[in-house]
Motif scaffolding. Structure first.
Motif, mmCIF file in Angstrom:
data_model
loop_
_atom_site.group_PDB
_atom_site.id
_atom_site.type_symbol
_atom_site.label_atom_id
_atom_site.label_comp_id
_atom_site.label_asym_id
_atom_site.label_seq_id
_atom_site.Cartn_x
_atom_site.Cartn_y
_atom_site.Cartn_z
ATOM 1 N N GLY B 9 88.685 -41.284 -50.799
ATOM 2 C CA GLY B 9 88.681 -42.560 -50.102
ATOM 3 C C GLY B 9 88.424 -42.377 -48.612
ATOM 4 O O GLY B 9 87.815 -41.384 -48.214
ATOM 5 N N PRO B 10 88.831 -43.330 -47.769
ATOM 6 C CA PRO B 10 89.698 -44.440 -48.141
ATOM 7 C C PRO B 10 88.965 -45.549 -48.889
ATOM 8 O O PRO B 10 87.780 -45.765 -48.685
ATOM 9 C CB PRO B 10 90.217 -44.946 -46.795
ATOM 10 N N LEU B 11 89.699 -46.176 -49.781
ATOM 11 C CA LEU B 11 89.228 -47.351 -50.477
ATOM 12 C C LEU B 11 89.833 -48.567 -49.781
ATOM 13 O O LEU B 11 91.056 -48.680 -49.683
ATOM 14 C CB LEU B 11 89.686 -47.308 -51.945
ATOM 15 N N SER B 12 88.979 -49.421 -49.272
ATOM 16 C CA SER B 12 89.448 -50.603 -48.545
ATOM 17 C C SER B 12 89.193 -51.858 -49.362
ATOM 18 O O SER B 12 88.054 -52.070 -49.809
ATOM 19 C CB SER B 12 88.749 -50.714 -47.191
ATOM 20 N N VAL B 13 90.227 -52.664 -49.565
ATOM 21 C CA VAL B 13 90.073 -53.928 -50.282
ATOM 22 C C VAL B 13 90.796 -55.020 -49.493
ATOM 23 O O VAL B 13 91.783 -54.739 -48.797
ATOM 24 C CB VAL B 13 90.647 -53.846 -51.723
ATOM 25 N N ILE B 18 91.345 -57.009 -56.413
ATOM 26 C CA ILE B 18 91.725 -55.956 -57.358
ATOM 27 C C ILE B 18 91.275 -54.613 -56.794
ATOM 28 O O ILE B 18 90.117 -54.433 -56.428
ATOM 29 C CB ILE B 18 91.071 -56.185 -58.735
ATOM 30 N N ALA B 19 92.208 -53.683 -56.729
ATOM 31 C CA ALA B 19 91.881 -52.311 -56.319
ATOM 32 C C ALA B 19 91.743 -51.461 -57.568
ATOM 33 O O ALA B 19 92.582 -51.532 -58.471
ATOM 34 C CB ALA B 19 92.967 -51.748 -55.414
ATOM 35 N N SER B 79 96.179 -57.317 -54.762
ATOM 36 C CA SER B 79 96.594 -56.258 -53.834
ATOM 37 C C SER B 79 97.264 -56.826 -52.598
ATOM 38 O O SER B 79 96.838 -57.855 -52.049
ATOM 39 C CB SER B 79 95.365 -55.440 -53.413
ATOM 40 N N GLN B 80 98.315 -56.141 -52.166
ATOM 41 C CA GLN B 80 99.084 -56.538 -50.996
ATOM 42 C C GLN B 80 99.006 -55.434 -49.943
ATOM 43 O O GLN B 80 98.849 -54.257 -50.276
ATOM 44 C CB GLN B 80 100.543 -56.767 -51.382
ATOM 45 N N PRO B 81 99.164 -55.786 -48.676
ATOM 46 C CA PRO B 81 99.186 -54.739 -47.638
ATOM 47 C C PRO B 81 100.227 -53.652 -47.925
ATOM 48 O O PRO B 81 100.013 -52.489 -47.574
ATOM 49 C CB PRO B 81 99.523 -55.527 -46.370
ATOM 50 N N ASN B 109 93.596 -48.736 -48.618
ATOM 51 C CA ASN B 109 93.932 -49.626 -47.507
ATOM 52 C C ASN B 109 93.734 -51.061 -47.970
ATOM 53 O O ASN B 109 92.622 -51.425 -48.387
ATOM 54 C CB ASN B 109 93.049 -49.360 -46.293
ATOM 55 N N VAL B 110 94.761 -51.862 -47.907
ATOM 56 C CA VAL B 110 94.654 -53.272 -48.249
ATOM 57 C C VAL B 110 94.732 -54.068 -46.947
ATOM 58 O O VAL B 110 95.744 -54.034 -46.246
ATOM 59 C CB VAL B 110 95.773 -53.722 -49.202
ATOM 60 N N LYS B 111 93.654 -54.755 -46.644
ATOM 61 C CA LYS B 111 93.556 -55.449 -45.357
ATOM 62 C C LYS B 111 94.011 -56.891 -45.477
ATOM 63 O O LYS B 111 93.562 -57.602 -46.365
ATOM 64 C CB LYS B 111 92.117 -55.387 -44.858
#
Lengths: 112, 112
Positions: B9-13, B18-19, B79-81, B109-111
């Protein structure tokens, strides 16, 4: 409360010193494990123990030693032979009936 | 070849999305599969285990296992922060129930 405790939370060591990290569990689990985690990396297995008075080397056992004199306790000694000991050390345990592994809070070791 | 592979990653959503986190493993004898969540500076926390092909749901989390393709995934709905963390995939190999193999983790990372 049932769980796994590790102490100390932070540990500083001078080069050439041996240090011992404590791991205790009151979950009545048979198997216990020690892992090392370096920044940005996964967990690497140091030692594991299936029963009292028995333990096996993991993938990176050099420079480390363990004992398993009691079911509840699995201390890890980081010896002076370990060339790069600065890392996050994690203890885990697993019950005989289940297959899930649970972790203690970890000890962060820094060599000065 | 590593036993367990994950995209670092990072995987950002965005929040509410949905992550999807993926993991592949090399040993066809792998029998048990686990997802851990690790917050920065903390120890891994078990969030899902899966043992048979298909989906397993627990709240906002769904684990998916496909043994033929040798991959396991974790879906996080809504997804939540607070879901922002590194997610570690682990496998346990048949006949070697006392050893677990971990991937290096995917940072999510959940923005807001």
């Amino acid at each position: 409360d049932g769980g796994i405790t590790q102490s100390p939370k932070y540990l500083f060591r001078k080069e050439g010193q041996n240090v011992t990290l404590s791991c205790e569990q009151n979950l009545n689990h048979d198997a216990m494990y020690w892992y090392r985690q370096d920044p940005g990396q996964g967990l690497r297995l140091i030692y594991y123990s299936q029963i009292v008075n028995d333990f096996q080397k993991g993938d990176i056992a050099e420079g480390y030693s363990v004992s398993r004199e009691k079911k509840e306790s699995f201390p890890l000694t980081v010896t002076s032979a370990q060339k790069n000991p600065t890392a996050f050390y994690l203890c885990a345990s697993r019950s005989a009936s289940g297959n899930e592994q649970f972790f203690g809070p970890g000890t962060r070791l820094t060599v000065l | 070849q590593k036993e367990v592979e994950q995209n670092s990653g990072p995987l950002s959503v965005p929040e509410g999305a949905i992550a999807s986190l993926n993991c592949t493993y090399s040993d066809r004898g792998s029998q048990s599969f686990f997802w851990y969540r690790q917050y920065s500076g903390k120890s891994p926390e078990l969030i899902m285990s899966i043992y048979s092909n298909g989906d397993k749901e627990d709240g906002r989390f769904t684990a998916q296992l496909n043994k033929a393709s040798q991959y396991v995934s974790l879906l996080i709905r809504d997804s939540q922060p607070s879901d922002s963390a590194t997610y570690l995939c682990a496998v346990n190999i048949r006949g070697n129930f006392n050893k677990f193999y971990f991937g290096s983790g995917t940072k999510l990372n959940v923005k807001p």
